[in-house]
Design a protein around this motif. Structure first.
Motif, short mmCIF file in Angstrom:
data_model
loop_
_atom_site.label_atom_id
_atom_site.label_comp_id
_atom_site.label_asym_id
_atom_site.label_seq_id
_atom_site.Cartn_x
_atom_site.Cartn_y
_atom_site.Cartn_z
N ARG A 187 33.31 31.75 51.54
CA ARG A 187 34.08 30.89 50.63
C ARG A 187 35.55 30.99 50.98
NH1 ARG A 187 30.62 29.23 46.20
NH2 ARG A 187 28.61 30.00 46.89
N PRO A 188 36.32 29.94 50.65
CA PRO A 188 37.76 29.99 50.94
C PRO A 188 38.49 30.98 50.04
CG PRO A 188 37.21 27.98 49.74
CD PRO A 188 35.91 28.66 50.07
N VAL A 189 39.50 31.63 50.61
CA VAL A 189 40.36 32.52 49.83
C VAL A 189 41.61 31.73 49.42
CG1 VAL A 189 41.77 34.62 49.89
CG2 VAL A 189 39.54 34.58 51.04
N VAL A 190 41.87 31.62 48.11
CA VAL A 190 43.00 30.83 47.65
C VAL A 190 44.17 31.69 47.19
CG1 VAL A 190 41.76 28.72 47.07
CG2 VAL A 190 41.92 30.55 45.37
N ALA A 191 43.97 32.98 47.01
CA ALA A 191 45.08 33.85 46.62
C ALA A 191 44.71 35.30 46.87
CB ALA A 191 45.42 33.66 45.13
N GLU A 192 45.76 36.12 47.01
CA GLU A 192 45.58 37.58 47.07
C GLU A 192 46.41 38.18 45.95
OE1 GLU A 192 45.88 39.74 50.83
OE2 GLU A 192 45.98 37.76 51.79
N LEU A 193 45.81 39.05 45.16
CA LEU A 193 46.53 39.71 44.07
C LEU A 193 46.86 41.13 44.47
CD1 LEU A 193 44.41 38.70 40.95
CD2 LEU A 193 46.57 37.70 41.72
N PRO A 194 48.12 41.53 44.31
CA PRO A 194 48.46 42.93 44.60
C PRO A 194 47.92 43.85 43.51
CG PRO A 194 50.33 41.81 43.63
CD PRO A 194 49.26 40.76 43.81
N ASP A 195 47.77 45.12 43.85
CA ASP A 195 47.48 46.12 42.84
C ASP A 195 48.76 46.35 42.04
OD1 ASP A 195 45.71 48.02 41.66
OD2 ASP A 195 46.92 49.58 42.59
N GLU A 196 48.69 46.24 40.75
CA GLU A 196 49.89 46.30 39.90
C GLU A 196 49.62 47.30 38.77
OE1 GLU A 196 52.91 43.82 40.23
OE2 GLU A 196 53.34 45.83 39.47
N PRO A 197 49.87 48.58 39.03
CA PRO A 197 49.47 49.62 38.08
C PRO A 197 50.03 49.41 36.67
CG PRO A 197 50.19 50.59 40.15
CD PRO A 197 50.50 49.13 40.24
N GLY A 198 51.20 48.78 36.55
CA GLY A 198 51.81 48.55 35.23
C GLY A 198 50.98 47.65 34.33
N LEU A 199 50.03 46.91 34.91
CA LEU A 199 49.23 45.99 34.10
C LEU A 199 48.35 46.71 33.09
CD1 LEU A 199 48.13 43.31 36.72
CD2 LEU A 199 49.47 42.91 34.65
N VAL A 200 47.91 47.91 33.45
CA VAL A 200 46.99 48.64 32.57
C VAL A 200 47.68 48.97 31.25
CG1 VAL A 200 45.53 50.67 32.32
CG2 VAL A 200 45.75 49.55 34.56
N ALA A 201 48.88 49.52 31.35
CA ALA A 201 49.61 49.88 30.13
C ALA A 201 50.02 48.63 29.36
CB ALA A 201 50.84 50.71 30.50
N ALA A 202 50.39 47.57 30.09
CA ALA A 202 50.78 46.32 29.42
C ALA A 202 49.63 45.79 28.59
CB ALA A 202 51.21 45.29 30.46
N ALA A 203 48.42 45.85 29.16
CA ALA A 203 47.24 45.36 28.43
C ALA A 203 47.02 46.19 27.17
CB ALA A 203 46.01 45.41 29.33
N GLU A 204 47.23 47.48 27.27
CA GLU A 204 47.05 48.35 26.09
C GLU A 204 48.06 48.02 25.00
OE1 GLU A 204 44.57 50.59 25.44
OE2 GLU A 204 43.75 49.53 27.16
#
Ligand code: ADP
Ligand code: MG
Length: 350
Positions: free
Chosen positions: A302-319
């Protein structure tokens, strides 16, 4: 995008009465223009040019007698089940029984109008916890940031824990899914009833309750949201239930977030094989020791349309209930912004 060009009129073939009233109420709720024709002799021109044709059951026989050329998007509407079943085939029309199909009629009108080119994007996780819901929320946020009409985010995942928590939207007043699900009748502009965070209208399922996402309400709600927002993002989750299948059917783009690891690719392959995501495009989630995106794309075909970086700050933001695209997570935001542009461009091109 939502407001590209004026909508083509809806052709309504109905004599004055209850059925005509119901049809016109649905047309008005979608802020569309109706051209009403009572005498089928005058049909030929508008039959060709209208975006959508709605024929009331009591005039169906006369319309069929005109032997008009075949066209798409003809709907036969009314309360007389005998007439609906008799004239559906001659008119090549889909049947919408009233009153129970009123919300469905609204969705059909919304889909047929030119205001509704907003992409409907379903975001699936190739494996659990890969960041699908986070991406769904960020896409809606960054799409809303580009457009005054905002974006919509629909949580159709009964096991996902609630996307409103991810956005901090549970603290904002507004309707939640159960009331919408119970809503019969026409759905107009839903924005004023929904909690809005960072320009994102959030339709959220109640946590902890078993919900039967009957097909019609989800289609009606997406149809309405699509008419009023620049993008509608669906989070179907991984339960594979009715809501998830319906989300895929309603989507114009299907994204699968894949962890760039051997196991992530293997899990995504299983997902692709077991769901109706024929049109799936890949978003590769990077991490430590991850595979190249091109390799992931090749492995899954399948085609790849984006690459997402690992963003450790997202975990705490979600909390904290801080929306993912807020704050200082620049690399993540840049990647999602590029994906929004690509999704919007894809729709405009097509
Ligand atoms: N790009 C990312 N980098 C790091 N952590 C992420 C990323 N995307 C999501 N997460 C975190 O991973 C966890 C699962 O995310 P979620 O979006 O709920 O996944 P899914 O919906 O695929 O199960 C959350 O704690 C979230 O904050
Ligand atoms: Mg999720």
């Amino acid at each position: 995008m939502a407001q590209l060009s004026p909508a083509r009129p809806v052709l309504v073939v109905a004599a004055p009465g209850d059925t005509q009233d119901s049809i016109l109420a649905a047309v008005t709720a979608q802020e569309l223009e109706a051209e009403v024709i009572v005498e089928p002799e005058r049909l030929a021109g508008p039959w060709r040019t209208a975006a959508t044709v709605i024929v009331a059951d009591d005039l169906a026989e006369k319309v069929a007698a005109r032997a008009l050329p075949h066209r798409e998007d003809v709907f036969l509407v009314g309360q007389r089940t005998d007439l609906l079943s008799a004239w559906s085939a001659p008119l090549a029309a889909r049947v919408i029984p009233l009153p129970e199909g009123a919300a469905w009629l609204g969705a059909v009108l919304g889909e047929g109008s030119s205001r509704t080119r907003a992409p409907v994007v379903a975001v699936l996780g190739g494996s659990g916890g890969v960041g699908a819901s986070t991406l769904a929320a960020a896409l809606a946020q960054l799409s809303a940031a580009r457009s005054p009409s905002g974006a919509a985010l629909v949580d159709a995942d009964p096991l996902g824990g609630g996307i409103d928590l991810l956005l901090g939207a549970e603290r904002v007043q507004g309707w939640r899914w159960p009331r919408l699900n119970a809503a019969a009748g026409h759905l107009g502009d839903l924005r004023s009833y929904l909690p809005v965070v960072d320009g994102v209208s959030v339709v959220s399922m109640a946590r902890g309750s078993e919900l039967d996402l009957a097909r019609e309400p989800l289609a009606a709600i997406v149809g309405s949201l699509r008419a009023w927002h620049s993008m509608v993002v669906l989070d179907p989750g991984r339960s594979g239930g009715l809501g998830a299948r319906e989300s895929l059917r309603l989507s114009t783009r299907q994204l699968v977030v894949v962890a760039a690891t051997v196991r992530g690719v293997a899990a995504a392959r299983e997902l692709l094989a077991s769901t109706d995501a024929e049109r799936a495009e890949l978003v590769v989630r990077r991490g430590r020791g991850s595979l190249a995106a091109s390799l992931v794309g090749e492995a899954l075909g399948r085609p790849v349309v984006a690459e997402l970086p690992d963003e450790p700050g997202l975990v705490a933001a979600a909390e904290r209930g801080e929306p993912p695209a807020r704050g200082s997570r620049r690399r993540y935001r840049r990647a999602v912004t590029a994906l929004v542009a690509r999704l919007q461009a894809g729709v405009a091109d097509g």
